[in-house]
Design a protein around this motif. Sequence first.
Motif, PDB file in Angstrom:
ATOM      1  N   GLN A 120       0.824  -1.206   0.000  1.00 14.68           N
ATOM      2  CA  GLN A 120       0.000   0.000   0.000  1.00 14.68           C
ATOM      3  C   GLN A 120       0.860   1.260   0.000  1.00 14.68           C
ATOM      4  O   GLN A 120       0.564   2.225  -0.707  1.00 14.68           O
ATOM      5  CB  GLN A 120      -0.929  -0.021   1.211  1.00 14.68           C
ATOM      6  N   GLU A 121       1.923   1.244   0.778  1.00 14.50           N
ATOM      7  CA  GLU A 121       2.816   2.390   0.818  1.00 14.50           C
ATOM      8  C   GLU A 121       3.529   2.568  -0.517  1.00 14.50           C
ATOM      9  O   GLU A 121       3.682   3.699  -1.014  1.00 14.50           O
ATOM     10  CB  GLU A 121       3.834   2.228   1.947  1.00 14.50           C
ATOM     11  N   ASP A 122       3.973   1.465  -1.125  1.00 16.88           N
ATOM     12  CA  ASP A 122       4.599   1.538  -2.440  1.00 16.88           C
ATOM     13  C   ASP A 122       3.643   2.167  -3.453  1.00 16.88           C
ATOM     14  O   ASP A 122       4.044   3.002  -4.273  1.00 16.88           O
ATOM     15  CB  ASP A 122       4.993   0.139  -2.928  1.00 16.88           C
ATOM     16  N   PHE A 123       2.387   1.763  -3.389  1.00 19.90           N
ATOM     17  CA  PHE A 123       1.396   2.298  -4.317  1.00 19.90           C
ATOM     18  C   PHE A 123       1.255   3.807  -4.158  1.00 19.90           C
ATOM     19  O   PHE A 123       1.300   4.553  -5.139  1.00 19.90           O
ATOM     20  CB  PHE A 123       0.036   1.628  -4.094  1.00 19.90           C
ATOM     21  N   LEU A 124       1.069   4.271  -2.949  1.00 18.21           N
ATOM     22  CA  LEU A 124       0.860   5.702  -2.720  1.00 18.21           C
ATOM     23  C   LEU A 124       2.073   6.522  -3.146  1.00 18.21           C
ATOM     24  O   LEU A 124       1.938   7.673  -3.563  1.00 18.21           O
ATOM     25  CB  LEU A 124       0.525   5.952  -1.252  1.00 18.21           C
ATOM     26  N   ARG A 125       3.232   5.930  -3.069  1.00 17.33           N
ATOM     27  CA  ARG A 125       4.445   6.624  -3.495  1.00 17.33           C
ATOM     28  C   ARG A 125       4.575   6.618  -5.021  1.00 17.33           C
ATOM     29  O   ARG A 125       5.022   7.595  -5.622  1.00 17.33           O
ATOM     30  CB  ARG A 125       5.676   5.957  -2.867  1.00 17.33           C
ATOM     31  N   GLU A 126       4.151   5.513  -5.648  1.00 21.97           N
ATOM     32  CA  GLU A 126       4.385   5.345  -7.083  1.00 21.97           C
ATOM     33  C   GLU A 126       3.283   5.936  -7.955  1.00 21.97           C
ATOM     34  O   GLU A 126       3.554   6.374  -9.079  1.00 21.97           O
ATOM     35  CB  GLU A 126       4.514   3.847  -7.407  1.00 21.97           C
ATOM     36  N   VAL A 127       2.033   5.958  -7.469  1.00 25.84           N
ATOM     37  CA  VAL A 127       0.934   6.332  -8.366  1.00 25.84           C
ATOM     38  C   VAL A 127       1.039   7.762  -8.888  1.00 25.84           C
ATOM     39  O   VAL A 127       0.715   8.001 -10.065  1.00 25.84           O
ATOM     40  CB  VAL A 127      -0.443   6.053  -7.703  1.00 25.84           C
ATOM     41  N   PRO A 128       1.508   8.743  -8.120  1.00 27.45           N
ATOM     42  CA  PRO A 128       1.661  10.076  -8.733  1.00 27.45           C
ATOM     43  C   PRO A 128       2.640  10.075  -9.901  1.00 27.45           C
ATOM     44  O   PRO A 128       2.410  10.761 -10.911  1.00 27.45           O
ATOM     45  CB  PRO A 128       2.168  10.946  -7.570  1.00 27.45           C
ATOM     46  N   LEU A 129       3.707   9.280  -9.790  1.00 28.88           N
ATOM     47  CA  LEU A 129       4.674   9.201 -10.877  1.00 28.88           C
ATOM     48  C   LEU A 129       4.070   8.493 -12.084  1.00 28.88           C
ATOM     49  O   LEU A 129       4.265   8.914 -13.231  1.00 28.88           O
ATOM     50  CB  LEU A 129       5.925   8.450 -10.403  1.00 28.88           C
ATOM     51  N   ASP A 189      -9.147   9.553   2.968  1.00 31.48           N
ATOM     52  CA  ASP A 189      -8.441  10.789   3.301  1.00 31.48           C
ATOM     53  C   ASP A 189      -6.976  10.711   2.915  1.00 31.48           C
ATOM     54  O   ASP A 189      -6.423  11.648   2.318  1.00 31.48           O
ATOM     55  CB  ASP A 189      -8.581  11.086   4.796  1.00 31.48           C
ATOM     56  N   GLU A 190      -6.323   9.584   3.232  1.00 31.24           N
ATOM     57  CA  GLU A 190      -4.914   9.462   2.891  1.00 31.24           C
ATOM     58  C   GLU A 190      -4.726   9.376   1.383  1.00 31.24           C
ATOM     59  O   GLU A 190      -3.790   9.969   0.827  1.00 31.24           O
ATOM     60  CB  GLU A 190      -4.289   8.241   3.578  1.00 31.24           C
ATOM     61  N   MET A 191      -5.613   8.658   0.711  1.00 33.65           N
ATOM     62  CA  MET A 191      -5.513   8.537  -0.741  1.00 33.65           C
ATOM     63  C   MET A 191      -5.614   9.897  -1.412  1.00 33.65           C
ATOM     64  O   MET A 191      -4.782  10.260  -2.258  1.00 33.65           O
ATOM     65  CB  MET A 191      -6.618   7.620  -1.263  1.00 33.65           C
ATOM     66  N   LEU A 192      -6.632  10.671  -1.062  1.00 29.42           N
ATOM     67  CA  LEU A 192      -6.812  11.979  -1.685  1.00 29.42           C
ATOM     68  C   LEU A 192      -5.640  12.905  -1.365  1.00 29.42           C
ATOM     69  O   LEU A 192      -5.138  13.629  -2.239  1.00 29.42           O
ATOM     70  CB  LEU A 192      -8.120  12.606  -1.214  1.00 29.42           C
TER      71      LEU A 192
END
Length: 257
Positions: A120-129, A189-192
């Motif tokens: 989940q942490e990897d996703f939140l870091r990678e998805v903006p890129l 909230d964290e996702m947004l």
Amino acid sequence: MSKSAKTDETYDEALPRLQLALVKLQQQALAEGQKVLVIFEGRDAAGKDGTIQRITEHMSVRATRVVALSKPSDIERTQWYFQRYVSHLPAGGQFAIFNRSWYNRAGVERVMGFSTLAEQEDFLREVPLFEQMLVASGIHLVKIWMDVSKAEQADRLAERKDDPLKVLKSSPLDEFAQPRWDDYSAARDEMLRRTDTAQAPWVCVKADHKKTARLNVIRHLIKALGEPGLARSVEPPDPQVLFPFEIAALSDGRLCP
């Protein structure tokens, strides 16, 4: 005339005009080879299906795809997380509409424990890129969060159980939507907060009134994607219903707690 009847009358008058504008928007995309990707996210029963249905009702079947993937297969679980979504991205002249998307990892997978904390942490870091690369490749990306109150969600989930025509909308996960409401709020909230970027911003829609939400979503699409003359032909979305995400919305009442 009751307020509800007046709202329905306004909806019945406004929807055909906006759908005509959507047809013109797609003609523009086809002529210019535009690649359009619209992501719909939101809690269970937030109104995503109905909104997408009204958007696509008169659009080209050949140039429009609605993507609603089931849970990943055993093979897909071994792939790069974004891999199974890539094949569904739009080509030139196409509209791709994701009814839920890679953001499952930040929502249901987090709440239900279907992925690890590290994933989940990897996703939140990678998805903006990842989304920056999509935009840089020429994809017009629109991300929409449909927000519904706890009471309204409860009513809609109950209706699914009672209406035989809506039985196919039901999911085994529906039973967790209300008991884990607070967990879903925290995930939202964290996702947004972490995936709203200048290149790929979120817009939020108050969706307790389905018809009002649909009209405002369509207006937003035309304003965001249409050429200037087409965009000017429709009124802007109601900012009390549809608004760009900002951190303050997490605490000022615009998003349901």
